[in-house]
Write a protein that holds these residues in place. Structure first.
Motif, PDB file in Angstrom:
ATOM      1  N   GLN A 151      -2.940   4.806   4.433  1.00  0.00           N
ATOM      2  CA  GLN A 151      -3.102   5.647   3.557  1.00  0.00           C
ATOM      3  C   GLN A 151      -1.506   6.876   3.026  1.00  0.00           C
ATOM      4  O   GLN A 151      -1.970   6.726   2.154  1.00  0.00           O
ATOM      5  N   ASP A 155      -1.464   6.966  -1.022  1.00  0.00           N
ATOM      6  CA  ASP A 155      -1.167   8.439  -1.672  1.00  0.00           C
ATOM      7  C   ASP A 155      -0.078   8.994  -2.244  1.00  0.00           C
ATOM      8  O   ASP A 155      -0.100   9.788  -2.901  1.00  0.00           O
ATOM      9  N   THR A 162      -0.923   3.090  -9.039  1.00  0.00           N
ATOM     10  CA  THR A 162      -2.100   2.363  -8.203  1.00  0.00           C
ATOM     11  C   THR A 162      -2.436   1.616  -9.766  1.00  0.00           C
ATOM     12  O   THR A 162      -3.392   0.617  -8.920  1.00  0.00           O
TER      13      THR A 162
END
Length: 224
Positions: A151, A155, A162
């Protein structure tokens, strides 16, 4: 700039033939050869070639493990182009997971080999549509054991980055991504550079592998 190449293959005739073919191409120079994986690793550390044309099946240390050892060295900018006579999923998958930037069969023409070297050296992915399809199938087979994304690394990406990463994993070129997102191609290139930097990946091939292996993208749909 001249692309400095090493040929790693246990067959002398293959090393000599590839050297002649590539040295005849403008902007490409074969600076050394290696007869097995161990020699390839040692010469990569010593000479730091831009691209290694690596055979998969070699005695002692095979091409996949040699690729893994070379790409683990973050200070080495060397890209790996894997060559094999075996058009099998397991070799494609393992070579890319080991850090290879491209995959080419040994029956490719001299022009195709030279173009492959240039493509890999520039940081672009070298995956034919057929290989991409097989790779996605392999990820689909293994999807049940896929690990959730790290993550912290995910992030670090913006929403747009993304999106770009997901489209890269689907095999789209920069121009195609630009059309899909209705942005300039240079903007896509900028996003791609940022993605590689933030995720500490070598090139877009590894970015695609990362997207599938972490579960950010799964075959048939994107997890956005």
């Amino acid at each position: 700039m001249t692309i400095r190449v090493m040929i790693a293959d246990d067959q002398a005739m293959v090393r000599e033939a590839f050297s002649v073919l590539l040295n005849a191409q403008p902007g490409i120079e074969v600076i050394t050869t290696a007869v097995d994986g161990l020699e390839a690793v040692a010469r990569a550390e010593e000479l730091r070639p831009d691209v290694i044309v690596m055979d998969i099946r070699m005695p002692g240390l095979n091409g996949i493990e040699a690729t893994r050892r070379i790409t683990r060295q973050t200070d080495l900018p060397t890209k790996i182009l894997v060559l094999t006579t075996f058009d099998l999923d397991e070799y494609v998958y393992e070579a890319l997971r080991a850090g290879a930037s491209g995959f080419l069969l040994k029956d490719a023409s001299g022009a195709q080999l030279a173009e492959a070297v240039r493509t890999v050296a520039s940081g672009d992915a070298l995956l034919s549509p057929e290989i991409t399809k097989r790779l996605i199938t392999e990820f689909s087979r293994l999807s049940s054991s896929a690990k959730p994304p790290t993550q912290v690394r995910i992030d670090a990406l913006t929403n747009r980055e993304t999106e770009v990463l997901a489209l890269v994993a689907q095999g789209l070129s920069n121009a195609e991504i630009a059309g899909e997102l209705v942005v300039a191609e240079q903007t896509v290139k900028t996003h791609m550079g940022s993605i590689l930097h933030k995720l500490q990946l070598r090139d877009r091939t590894q970015a695609a592998v990362f997207a599938y292996e972490t579960g950010l993208v799964t075959p048939g749909r994107t997890n956005l």
